[in-house]
Design a protein around this motif. Structure first.
Motif, PDB file in Angstrom:
ATOM      1  N   VAL B  79       0.870  -1.174   0.000  1.00  0.00           N
ATOM      2  CA  VAL B  79       0.000   0.000   0.000  1.00  0.00           C
ATOM      3  C   VAL B  79       0.907   1.223   0.000  1.00  0.00           C
ATOM      4  O   VAL B  79       1.417   1.602   1.041  1.00  0.00           O
ATOM      5  N   PRO B  80       1.177   1.803  -1.168  1.00  0.00           N
ATOM      6  CA  PRO B  80       2.072   2.945  -1.178  1.00  0.00           C
ATOM      7  C   PRO B  80       1.672   3.929  -0.084  1.00  0.00           C
ATOM      8  O   PRO B  80       0.474   4.104   0.136  1.00  0.00           O
ATOM      9  N   PRO B  81       2.578   4.594   0.603  1.00  0.00           N
ATOM     10  CA  PRO B  81       4.024   4.534   0.379  1.00  0.00           C
ATOM     11  C   PRO B  81       4.739   3.363   1.064  1.00  0.00           C
ATOM     12  O   PRO B  81       5.953   3.425   1.180  1.00  0.00           O
ATOM     13  N   VAL B  82       4.018   2.354   1.484  1.00  0.00           N
ATOM     14  CA  VAL B  82       4.719   1.159   1.992  1.00  0.00           C
ATOM     15  C   VAL B  82       5.178   0.361   0.778  1.00  0.00           C
ATOM     16  O   VAL B  82       4.481  -0.516   0.282  1.00  0.00           O
ATOM     17  N   MET B  83       6.348   0.738   0.264  1.00  0.00           N
ATOM     18  CA  MET B  83       6.804   0.190  -0.999  1.00  0.00           C
ATOM     19  C   MET B  83       7.641  -1.071  -0.789  1.00  0.00           C
ATOM     20  O   MET B  83       7.991  -1.746  -1.731  1.00  0.00           O
ATOM     21  N   TRP B  84       8.034  -1.306   0.457  1.00  0.00           N
ATOM     22  CA  TRP B  84       8.743  -2.545   0.782  1.00  0.00           C
ATOM     23  C   TRP B  84       7.871  -3.327   1.743  1.00  0.00           C
ATOM     24  O   TRP B  84       7.229  -2.749   2.619  1.00  0.00           O
ATOM     25  N   GLY B  85       7.848  -4.647   1.556  1.00  0.00           N
ATOM     26  CA  GLY B  85       6.986  -5.438   2.437  1.00  0.00           C
ATOM     27  C   GLY B  85       7.614  -6.773   2.760  1.00  0.00           C
ATOM     28  O   GLY B  85       8.812  -6.868   3.026  1.00  0.00           O
ATOM     29  N   VAL B  86       6.782  -7.804   2.687  1.00  0.00           N
ATOM     30  CA  VAL B  86       7.190  -9.142   3.121  1.00  0.00           C
ATOM     31  C   VAL B  86       8.476  -9.594   2.429  1.00  0.00           C
ATOM     32  O   VAL B  86       9.332 -10.219   3.041  1.00  0.00           O
ATOM     33  N   TYR B  87       8.653  -9.226   1.161  1.00  0.00           N
ATOM     34  CA  TYR B  87       9.832  -9.727   0.446  1.00  0.00           C
ATOM     35  C   TYR B  87      11.119  -9.245   1.102  1.00  0.00           C
ATOM     36  O   TYR B  87      12.031 -10.028   1.385  1.00  0.00           O
ATOM     37  N   ILE B  88      11.184  -7.945   1.360  1.00  0.00           N
ATOM     38  CA  ILE B  88      12.403  -7.405   1.976  1.00  0.00           C
ATOM     39  C   ILE B  88      12.542  -7.940   3.396  1.00  0.00           C
ATOM     40  O   ILE B  88      13.629  -8.322   3.841  1.00  0.00           O
ATOM     41  N   ILE B  89      11.424  -8.019   4.102  1.00  0.00           N
ATOM     42  CA  ILE B  89      11.465  -8.551   5.474  1.00  0.00           C
ATOM     43  C   ILE B  89      12.079  -9.954   5.454  1.00  0.00           C
ATOM     44  O   ILE B  89      13.027 -10.262   6.170  1.00  0.00           O
ATOM     45  N   THR B  90      11.556 -10.789   4.564  1.00  0.00           N
ATOM     46  CA  THR B  90      12.036 -12.170   4.503  1.00  0.00           C
ATOM     47  C   THR B  90      13.490 -12.216   4.051  1.00  0.00           C
ATOM     48  O   THR B  90      14.285 -13.018   4.548  1.00  0.00           O
ATOM     49  N   PHE B  91      13.851 -11.318   3.150  1.00  0.00           N
ATOM     50  CA  PHE B  91      15.248 -11.235   2.716  1.00  0.00           C
ATOM     51  C   PHE B  91      16.161 -10.999   3.919  1.00  0.00           C
ATOM     52  O   PHE B  91      17.074 -11.788   4.200  1.00  0.00           O
ATOM     53  N   VAL B  92      15.859  -9.970   4.691  1.00  0.00           N
ATOM     54  CA  VAL B  92      16.701  -9.659   5.844  1.00  0.00           C
ATOM     55  C   VAL B  92      16.696 -10.831   6.820  1.00  0.00           C
ATOM     56  O   VAL B  92      17.727 -11.221   7.362  1.00  0.00           O
ATOM     57  N   PHE B  93      15.531 -11.440   6.984  1.00  0.00           N
ATOM     58  CA  PHE B  93      15.410 -12.581   7.898  1.00  0.00           C
ATOM     59  C   PHE B  93      16.396 -13.675   7.526  1.00  0.00           C
ATOM     60  O   PHE B  93      17.190 -14.128   8.345  1.00  0.00           O
ATOM     61  N   TRP B  94      16.406 -14.055   6.251  1.00  0.00           N
ATOM     62  CA  TRP B  94      17.263 -15.185   5.841  1.00  0.00           C
ATOM     63  C   TRP B  94      18.739 -14.804   5.884  1.00  0.00           C
ATOM     64  O   TRP B  94      19.573 -15.603   6.306  1.00  0.00           O
ATOM     65  N   VAL B  95      19.069 -13.589   5.464  1.00  0.00           N
ATOM     66  CA  VAL B  95      20.484 -13.183   5.576  1.00  0.00           C
ATOM     67  C   VAL B  95      20.911 -13.319   7.022  1.00  0.00           C
ATOM     68  O   VAL B  95      21.967 -13.865   7.342  1.00  0.00           O
ATOM     69  N   GLY B  96      20.043 -12.869   7.935  1.00  0.00           N
ATOM     70  CA  GLY B  96      20.361 -12.952   9.354  1.00  0.00           C
ATOM     71  C   GLY B  96      20.658 -14.388   9.760  1.00  0.00           C
ATOM     72  O   GLY B  96      21.683 -14.678  10.367  1.00  0.00           O
ATOM     73  N   ILE B  97      19.763 -15.302   9.374  1.00  0.00           N
ATOM     74  CA  ILE B  97      19.940 -16.716   9.712  1.00  0.00           C
ATOM     75  C   ILE B  97      21.356 -17.156   9.350  1.00  0.00           C
ATOM     76  O   ILE B  97      22.038 -17.831  10.115  1.00  0.00           O
ATOM     77  N   GLY B  98      21.784 -16.716   8.169  1.00  0.00           N
ATOM     78  CA  GLY B  98      23.077 -17.181   7.694  1.00  0.00           C
ATOM     79  C   GLY B  98      24.221 -16.929   8.665  1.00  0.00           C
ATOM     80  O   GLY B  98      25.135 -17.740   8.775  1.00  0.00           O
ATOM     81  N   HIS B  99      24.122 -15.820   9.392  1.00  0.00           N
ATOM     82  CA  HIS B  99      25.320 -15.396  10.110  1.00  0.00           C
ATOM     83  C   HIS B  99      25.809 -16.377  11.152  1.00  0.00           C
ATOM     84  O   HIS B  99      27.005 -16.540  11.350  1.00  0.00           O
ATOM     85  N   ALA B 100      24.907 -17.069  11.830  1.00  0.00           N
ATOM     86  CA  ALA B 100      25.338 -17.974  12.899  1.00  0.00           C
ATOM     87  C   ALA B 100      26.348 -18.965  12.352  1.00  0.00           C
ATOM     88  O   ALA B 100      27.394 -19.204  12.946  1.00  0.00           O
ATOM     89  N   GLY B 101      26.050 -19.520  11.177  1.00  0.00           N
ATOM     90  CA  GLY B 101      26.932 -20.534  10.605  1.00  0.00           C
ATOM     91  C   GLY B 101      28.349 -20.029  10.495  1.00  0.00           C
ATOM     92  O   GLY B 101      29.293 -20.653  10.984  1.00  0.00           O
ATOM     93  N   THR B 102      28.499 -18.853   9.898  1.00  0.00           N
ATOM     94  CA  THR B 102      29.846 -18.325   9.718  1.00  0.00           C
ATOM     95  C   THR B 102      30.481 -18.006  11.060  1.00  0.00           C
ATOM     96  O   THR B 102      31.660 -18.249  11.279  1.00  0.00           O
ATOM     97  N   LEU B 103      29.643 -17.482  11.970  1.00  0.00           N
ATOM     98  CA  LEU B 103      30.184 -17.187  13.288  1.00  0.00           C
ATOM     99  C   LEU B 103      30.780 -18.455  13.892  1.00  0.00           C
ATOM    100  O   LEU B 103      31.924 -18.491  14.334  1.00  0.00           O
ATOM    101  N   ILE B 104      30.013 -19.541  13.846  1.00  0.00           N
ATOM    102  CA  ILE B 104      30.471 -20.787  14.467  1.00  0.00           C
ATOM    103  C   ILE B 104      31.714 -21.295  13.752  1.00  0.00           C
ATOM    104  O   ILE B 104      32.741 -21.599  14.364  1.00  0.00           O
ATOM    105  N   SER B 105      31.660 -21.326  12.411  1.00  0.00           N
ATOM    106  CA  SER B 105      32.774 -21.981  11.715  1.00  0.00           C
ATOM    107  C   SER B 105      34.011 -21.092  11.668  1.00  0.00           C
ATOM    108  O   SER B 105      35.122 -21.586  11.656  1.00  0.00           O
TER     109      SER B 105
END
Lengths: 166, 466, 1061
Positions: B79-105
């Motif tokens: 609903v403009p001006p909400v031009m970013w929504g679930v896609y960007i949210i999910t993008f950030v979510f998954w990038v975040g998930i990734g970090h633990a792996g690298t942190l551990i290894s």
């Protein structure tokens, strides 16, 4: 290619053997171990890996490229955005950093491959499947006439099997 | 490969990480390691069911994408001006998930943290697949996916390159670097294990494949020497990545002047959140695995306890992030900023705000109790709670800010639509599809590394087993 | 582009002279709809046509009887845009939204494409010959049966020669003169004018007045001649000092009311007692009681009028006693000596000449129902839709022997006709109008007919010539030659006059019909029971319904409620609270005449005991008869009023009792009581309004004269204009209790520019010249500036395009929005087939579905903010202030949208434009997120892609698309470009003519159309342009100044005129 392959079940056994061989100045000795053991490193006492040189070169090339591509491309086609400087190096640090990491890593890997001589096509010669399982091994590349002598030495240190390959 | 320090001449120093006796007491010999870990590779009905489910979910997302590419983005809930929504949210979510792996290894590797040995392979794989998932979303999200190549600095005849001042372009670089490095890292760690599998394998074709994957690895001293060095450098490179990637992602917001986005606290606070959610995801994955594939004596309660402490720490970190945001908003005296934060907890978006605070600040406090830290069931439940909470954190960052900006005439609301949800489901499907395929083809625990802490056989044995 | 023609580059006036000589040739050969279907250029150009360069045809607007002069821009033979004709004194180049939307009448996809005749209950396509034959025979029959005298001809009211021609024709057939019907006409005012001044419509001089009092006269909502009145109002209010103060008296604060400085919220119908009190014929107490306002207010009003140097009292209203009220007001004007000064009966407007009262149609309806009407003609008018149900017009039609319609779009009346002879659209036909005495506005075709239609006048002539008895009388071949023959100087003179569009001549006068008896019913004081007064008002944009088939108008948010694609009922928040109603709750409104169900819009500007509903929507097919789809109609046929009107809103006429004003015979719209019951349902209001309050963010700022003067005295000694302007603002705000300026509230320091540009600003325009706001480009030692260098051959960097918007002129009429739509190919997105998918297969078919999701595409939007009356839920406070703010891309010097775009799809041009490159855009939408003004719009669907269900230009509407502007595909961001195509065209032309660009030689579409002349566009770096002076105005300010965006759009504060002022 000919040589003697010895299989050791125990770690200290293989270490003793290595030291002995070094004392006898036996050339072309290769040691196998299922995993890293300081005892073995210590016994071999090899020079430090040169991989770090590759890393240094790669990383510095990378960071240079990162900055260069962003600065050059903005200068080549100057377009104004939001009143920012055409080539603003502070944000471009990010390109620099990412390229630094990317190229640095890949060149390190390349360095490892070159030095460790992998990928390797033939693994069946002077090698035994047990080395990835539990046992240690020593492979000495030499001429058949030395076989007897070496076999004796290796046995004396507790090799469970010594075979000459020719 | 955990030990790279050159030991002092003469007297042998033991590797300075806890030995098997302390870490995995139930594991005594190299042979046992091989057999038990390779045993997990046999496909089971449970696994097939899981894989089927994952693929189905993935297909939901895939068909949603074809539909969206044909019709345009209008069917999503924007609903403009909400031009970013679930896609960007999910993008950030998954990038975040990734970090633990690298942190551990990587980071824990440099810190010689013993508890990483048995869990790092799984989490590293998780990283790779999470980043693969995240990488899709920027493309799903843009209006003309077929023009995505314009974001890549490819040589073109006009020599018109992308705009390097844009945080989105930094993303492109950060994500692609991250994906490359973590994939390389994972693969190189696997080489010695491929060698093991090659030598164990009887089926000639599989043997051939493993031979190729193992690059003819022979466990020679020279291989190990350079390998160790290389591995150390990769870890050293990945360490700053853990911090940089999510900082760059946070720039997508921090660089904008949108109220609620325009803040310097974002990089640390995003990284904290990333590790937080990442460890939660590690639990979500490892706790079932260790149970179903009888690896409890590899991934022990001690390991879970240790990770739980990390989660507790990052949770407090994130929590203080939230609180300081509120303080700064009040302190700045900037009306739009203040209204946004008021909205976040009492206004239009109170519900999202409270989901976030409960899941990320309140529930994790339970980990102060050692009893719960050592209770896999609770950890699993908590991991789900945290994942939800972290998804909502991104929701609260993205949506309320945009819906309530400087221009009151354009204030609005936002509700995700069915197609948004299809993509969310699809992303989980895609992720788990890859992960499930992985764990049945490759050892989910690093064989060579476990062997390293298992005491070797000795002629004149001191405490070693036979 | 607008003030110059493209053809040869000479100034438009000269060009049009040249054009005139051969305009006939151009009309005939130049515009062929066959040509425009091909993409290949002409093999041999018709005269005066250069492919890719526009021709301009001067003509006359027929959307209302005002008959403004227009210029129709055509390219390769098709009309692209309508602009006001600067030669016409009447509208001085301005044009309202209705007028501009005539194009969508021309290209309306639902237009009749050839004549139709009813065969076994179905309207079926026939050839023109058959159709004319049918008409001729019918006429013959009726005449031979001697029933001709009972025939009825209802014509949409228009002025000019045609009504007279029509009457003559009718007389020749022995039929009575036609009924000239205009549902939108302010009947009470007209009757009063005739009674008091002897003319239907005197010209009004707002400028001479120092006080304007409107008794429900909505002169900014389309009451009377809209554009001339708005121009006069804006000119008067625009001169800040000595501008008239305005007071509005009425139950509902209309657009006019919102523009007034004060509102006396009297009970509906009590205006009469107020004027009676003013004239001393009613004691103040009674008046106050009747009007439900305080005695003090009335006394104050009286004092003000007495004290005013020169006043102007206007009276409108559509109540049962409005005419009496209006007459008394007129008399009072006489007493005050305003006549001849602010009211000029000596120079009347032609607009309402020979207009018949609605009662005339009522009587006709009665006769029809009595079965006494053998033959009925209707042209343009749509009585079935606009007349109260109690008149039973539709039922009457059924009893009429033979019904002929000349209307060219299907509507409720025409679909009941037996024979449809579609008229040319006004842009395809010849004609004339005499809007002011002895000034003739000429009407000429701008293009060849889109479909197989014929001008009614020509049909009449043709039929007459087929008739042996009359053939001798009708020697002229067609209407055009007849017009030419009676033009002083004949055809040659007409040819010379056509390019200018205006001539000093007069049209053929028609004699007024005898009115017949007025008022079908004795008018009761307040018909119906119920606890609310019901006020029904014509929509400023849709009128009583004519606009509903034009998407530009339906999508244009109502200037007051900001609701589009929907009908609504206005209720005061107090009333809502009492009934427990939320915004958007559905309520049923019931009057003696009928009931409708509507969503509630809680509106500050209406009395708590009154509710208001707008006319204009609710078109529906009376008989669901479908027409057979003819050959080339690729689209489903929509009965009723076409696809854009179908299922949109309700028709408020269903609520009208049918009582009439006894003195004028006008339908009484405001004298009813209504019962309001809640249904418990709630629906989304289709509105573009987010928050109606500014939250002290200083978007629409206002000041008072006193504050300005105070500021000026301070200004002495202040160094720069910039400083001065800055100080002015803050003092002005301080004077208003400082609730104004955003920066203060935001804790920002509004004096110091944090991170200001390295080199100096343009004086006044607090925004650096494009090329030196810009980081290292601004510093001397910077390397290659490229095009951004002053020395670059293009010289672009020497310019800084900028715009000022004078809020004391802007009335919020929204004509600029429509102008932007038509200039920039902006798609309308609210039609029922344009919604999104609710599931893979189910589509949202609510009208305005996309607008509910905030996806309207208007590049320029009119924001309407309320100030004051904060506690409206508990207190009724008529003293609130309204700010209308046209908000478009601000073309910031430091644009936040630019640096976030990863692909350079938006960047800053050397001449200060914020450029959007459509084919570079990948659609990340980051630019919109980072835009503080939220003026970027995104193509969620393929609105521009034929074959998509959301396609916004169904054939033949695509013919209107401006070839200079890209039609955007899906997934692309778009926004206001400052009409870059016009800028570049002007620059190129100047280059071709090897001359510098002259000051004010062109302007943007919005500025050109604005009937208030509130928008000024130009090069702020060149002091000779008007805008360069405007930006130094003491009232100048930037929106969200603290954000350091250095906007190129400067707003001039609105001035509220207090009693002292």
């Amino acid at each position: 290619m000919q040589g003697v392959l010895a299989v050791f079940p125990q770690l200290d056994a293989v270490c003793d053997a290595i030291r002995d061989l070094k004392a006898r100045k036996v050339p072309k000795v290769t040691v196998y171990s299922p995993t890293i053991h300081h005892e073995i490193d210590d016994a071999i006492d090899a020079p430090t890996s040169v991989v770090r040189v590759f890393t240094l070169i790669g990383a510095s090339l990378g960071v240079t490229f990162g900055y260069w591509v962003s600065i050059w491309s903005s200068q080549y086609w100057p377009l104004q955005v939001g009143g920012k400087a055409i080539a603003s190096w502070i944000p471009y640090t990010i390109m620099g950093f990412e390229m630094f990491v990317m190229v640095g890593c890949l060149s390190t890997v390349a360095g490892m491959f070159i030095n460790a001589q992998i990928p390797r096509l033939v693994t069946n010669f002077g090698y035994d499947a047990r080395f990835t399982h539990g046992d240690y091994g020593i492979w000495i590349e030499t001429t058949p006439d030395k076989f007897a002598e070496l076999e004796a030495t290796l046995k004396s240190h507790g090799a469970v099997e010594v075979r000459g390959e020719r | 490969m955990a030990t790279t320090a050159k030991p002092v001449q003469g007297k042998i120093k033991r590797p300075n990480i806890p030995s098997a006796g302390i870490q995995v007491p139930a594991v005594s010999s190299f042979e046992q390691v091989d057999d038990e870990i390779l045993a997990t590779l046999k496909p089971s009905s449970k696994w097939f069911m899981g894989l089927g489910l994952a693929i189905a979910a993935m297909l939901v997302g895939a068909s949603a994408w074809t539909y969206q590419i044909y019709w345009g983005l209008g069917n999503a809930g924007y609903v403009p001006p909400v031009m970013w929504g679930v896609y960007i949210i999910t993008f950030v979510f998954w990038v975040g998930i990734g970090h633990a792996g690298t942190l551990i290894s990587a980071i824990l590797y440099l810190f010689r943290a013993g508890f990483r040995t048995t869990i790092y392979r799984a989490s590293e794989a998780m990283t790779v697949f999470a980043v693969m998932t995240a990488g899709l979303f920027p493309i799903i999200h843009i209006g003309r996916p077929w023009k995505f190549f314009l974001l890549i600095p490819y040589p073109n005849w006009r020599l018109l390159f992308p705009q390097f001042k844009s945080p989105l372009l930094w993303d492109v670089f950060a994500i692609s670097t991250y994906l490359t490095i973590s994939t390389t890292f994972l693969y190189l760690g696997l080489i010695p294990d491929f060698a093991v599998m090659r030598d164990k394998e009887t089926n000639p074709i599989r043997k051939r494949i493993f031979a190729m994957l193992s690059l003819g690895w022979k466990n020679t001293d020279r291989e190990w020497r350079h390998f160790a060095k290389m591995y150390m450098f990769l870890a050293a490179f990945s360490t700053p990545l853990v911090l940089s990637v999510h900082s760059v992602v946070s720039f997508d917001f921090a660089m904008a002047l949108t109220p609620g986005w325009h803040t310097t606290i974002f990089p640390p606070y995003f990284v904290g959140g990333a590790i937080f959610s990442g460890f939660a995801m590690v639990w979500t994955i490892l706790i079932p695995i260790r149970k179903w594939w009888n690896l409890e004596h590899y991934v022990t309660l001690n390991h879970l306890d240790a990770t739980a402490k990390v989660v507790l720490f990052t949770s407090i970190m994130v929590g203080s992030g939230y609180l300081s945001e509120f303080f700064i908003a009040w302190f700045s005296g900037v009306a739009p900023e203040q209204e946004y934060f008021w909205n976040r907890v009492f206004g239009q978006w109170w519900w999202a705000g409270w989901i976030l605070l409960l899941c990320n600040m309140i529930f994790p406090l339970s980990l102060f109790s050692q009893k719960l830290r050592r209770n896999p069931t609770w950890l699993f439940i908590l991991s789900i709670i945290i994942n939800i909470g972290m998804w909502y954190e991104r929701f609260v960052i993205v949506v309320p800010s945009l819906s309530h900006e400087f221009e009151p005439w354009q204030w609005t609301h936002y509700t995700p639509s069915w197609i948004d949800m299809c993509f969310l489901v699809g992303s989980f499907g895609w992720f788990f599809m890859w992960f499930l395929l992985f764990i049945k083809q490759m050892p989910v625990i690093a064989i060579a590394e476990v062997k390293e802490i298992v005491p070797p056989k000795m002629k004149n044995d001191h405490g070693g087993h036979h | 582009m607008s003030t110059e023609s493209g053809a040869t580059g000479v100034k438009r006036r000269d060009f049009l002279k040249i054009l005139g000589v051969t305009s006939a040739a151009t009309v005939v050969t130049g515009c062929s709809t066959d040509h425009v279907r091909k993409l290949i250029p002409y093999v041999s150009n018709p005269d005066n046509t250069v492919p890719g360069v526009s021709n301009y045809f001067a003509s006359t607007c027929r959307e209302c009887a005002t008959s403004c002069g227009i210029l129709v821009e055509t390219r390769d033979g098709r009309a692209l845009k309508i602009e006001g004709n600067p030669n016409a004194e009447l509208n001085r180049g301005a044009l309202c939204a209705k007028g501009q939307s005539a194009l969508q009448g021309l290209y309306n996809p639902d237009r009749f494409r050839q004549p139709m005749a009813r065969k076994n209950g179905q309207l079926t396509a026939v050839t023109w010959d058959d159709a004319l034959q049918m008409l001729a025979t019918k006429l013959g029959e009726v005449r031979s049966k001697g029933q001709a005298a009972n025939a009825v001809f209802i014509n949409q009211h228009e002025i000019g020669s045609f009504p007279a021609v029509l009457d003559n024709w009718l007389r020749d057939y022995g039929m009575p003169a036609h009924i000239s019907y205009d549902a939108d006409a302010p009947a009470s005012a007209i009757a009063a004018n005739k009674a008091a001044y002897g003319v239907a419509w005197p010209s009004l001089d707002f400028d001479a007045a120092s006080l304007i009092v409107s008794f429900g006269a909505d002169f900014l909502d389309g009451w009377g001649p809209a554009v001339p009145l708005q121009l006069a109002w804006a000119d008067a209010r625009g001169k800040v000092e000595g501008a008239p103060r305005a007071i509005y008296i009425g139950a509902r604060r209309s657009l006019t009311g919102l523009n007034a400085d004060a509102w006396i919220a009297c009970r509906p119908g009590s205006e009469l007692s107020i004027i009676q009190f003013l004239r001393g014929t009613k004691p103040v107490a009674d008046a106050a009681a009747a009007a439900d306002v305080s005695v003090a207010t009335l006394e104050g009003l009286k004092k003000e009028i007495a004290g005013a140097r020169r006043s102007l009292l206007l009276a409108g209203g559509n109540g049962v006693d409005s005419t009496q009220m209006a007459t008394e007001v007129a008399e009072y004007n006489k007493t005050l000596g305003n006549v001849g000064i602010t009211i000029k009966p000596a120079s009347p407007l032609g607009i309402y000449e020979r207009l018949d009262v609605s009662a005339a149609v009522f009587n006709a309806a009665d006769r029809m129902n009595a079965g006494a009407v053998p033959l009925l003609f209707v042209r343009g008018a749509n009585p079935v839709h606009t007349l109260p149900r109690s008149v039973k017009f539709a039922e009457g039609l059924a009893k009429v022997g033979f019904k002929v319609s000349f209307t060219n779009v299907p509507d409720e009346t025409t679909e009941l006709a037996d024979l449809v002879l579609p008229d040319h659209h006004s842009l395809e036909s010849w004609g004339d109008a005499e809007p002011t005495a002895n000034t003739l506005h000429l009407q000429q075709p701008a293009m060849e007919p889109v479909f197989s239609t014929r001008a009614t006048a020509d049909v009449l002539i043709a039929v007459a010539r087929m008739d042996t008895a009359l053939a001798s009388k009708y020697t002229m071949t067609d209407y055009r030659s007849w017009l030419a023959s009676r033009f002083p100087g004949g055809q040659a003179a007409q040819m010379l006059a056509l390019p200018k569009g205006v001539a000093s001549a007069s049209s053929l006068r028609a004699t007024d019909r005898a009115a017949g008896d007025l008022g079908r019913k004795p008018s009761a004081a307040f018909a119906g029971a119920g606890d609310f007064h019901l006020v029904i008002n014509p929509s400023p944009t849709l009128g009583t319904g004519a606009g509903a088939n034009k998407p530009w108008l339906v999508e244009l948010p109502d200037p007051v409620s900001k609701i589009a694609w929907q009908s609504w009922v206005e209720m005061h928040p107090m009333a809502c609270k009492k009934l427990g109603l939320m915004r958007g709750d559905l309520v049923t409104i019931e009057t003696s005449a009928g009931k409708v169900t509507l969503p509630v819009y809680n509106y500050l500007g209406i009395r708590p005991d009154t509710i208001a509903v707008s006319l204009g929507l609710g078109h529906k097919s009376q008989s669901n008869r479908k027409f057979d789809a003819d050959g080339d109609r690729k689209v489903p046929f929509y009965s009723g009023y076409g696809r854009y009107a179908e299922g949109v809103g309700i028709n408020a006429v269903d609520l009208v009792s049918g009582d009439t004003d006894a003195l004028s015979g006008a339908i009484a719209y405001t004298s009813m009581k209504a019962k309001v019951t809640r249904t418990g349902e709630n629906i989304d209001l289709i509105t573009t309004e987010g928050s109606a309050r500014q939250h002290s963010r200083g978007i629409g700022q206002a000041s008072t004269l006193a504050a300005l003067v105070a500021a000026r005295t301070k200004k002495e000694g202040a160094p720069g204009a910039t400083e001065g302007a800055a100080t002015t603002q803050h003092d002005a705000n301080a004077a208003e209790g400082g609730h104004e300026l955003g920066p203060k509230e935001w804790g920002g320091n509004e004096h110091a520019f944090v991170g200001g540009a390295p080199t100096e600003f343009l004086p006044g325009l607090k925004s650096p010249v494009a090329n030196d706001a810009q980081g290292d480009l601004g510093t001397q030692d910077s390397k290659d500036k490229g095009m951004y260098s002053e020395k670059h051959w293009s010289g672009m960097a020497k310019r800084r395009w900028a715009m000022t918007v004078d809020l004391s002129r802007c009335t919020g009429c929204s004509a600029c929005v429509t102008a932007c739509y038509s200039e920039n190919n902006i798609p309308t997105v609210g039609a029922t087939w344009q919604g999104r998918a609710l599931s893979p297969t189910v589509w949202d078919t609510r009208p305005g579905a996309n607008i509910i999701k905030g996806r309207e595409m208007a590049w320029i939007r009119l924001e309407r903010y309320f100030e004051g009356a904060e506690d409206s839920e508990n207190v009724f406070d008529p003293g609130f202030d309204t700010r209308f703010v046209p908000m478009m891309c601000q073309h910031c010097g430091n644009a936040p949208c630019e640096p976030v775009c990863p692909v350079y799809a938006t960047y800053h041009s050397p001449d200060g434009l914020n450029v959007q490159v459509y084919n570079r855009c990948v659609g990340t939408r980051y630019c919109s997120n980072n835009c503080p003004y939220k003026v970027r719009y995104y193509n969620w669907f393929g609105y521009g892609e034929p074959g998509r269900r959301q396609y916004a230009f169904p054939e033949p509407m695509q013919m209107q698309l401006n070839p200079d502007v890209t039609v955007r595909g899906k997934g692309v961001m778009e926004k206001c470009t400052f009409c870059v195509q016009r800028i570049r065209e002007a620059e190129t032309r100047a280059d071709l003519e090897q001359r510098p660009l002259q000051a004010d030689e062109f302007t943007t579409a919005c500025a050109q159309a604005c009937p208030s002349k509130a928008i000024t566009f130009g090069d702020a770096a060149d002091p000779t342009w008007t805008v360069a002076r405007q930006v130094e105005d003491e009232r100048a300010y930037h929106v969200f100044e603290v954000l350091n965006t250095y906007t190129a759009v400067v707003y001039l504060k609105k001035i509220n005129h207090t009693v002292e002022a």
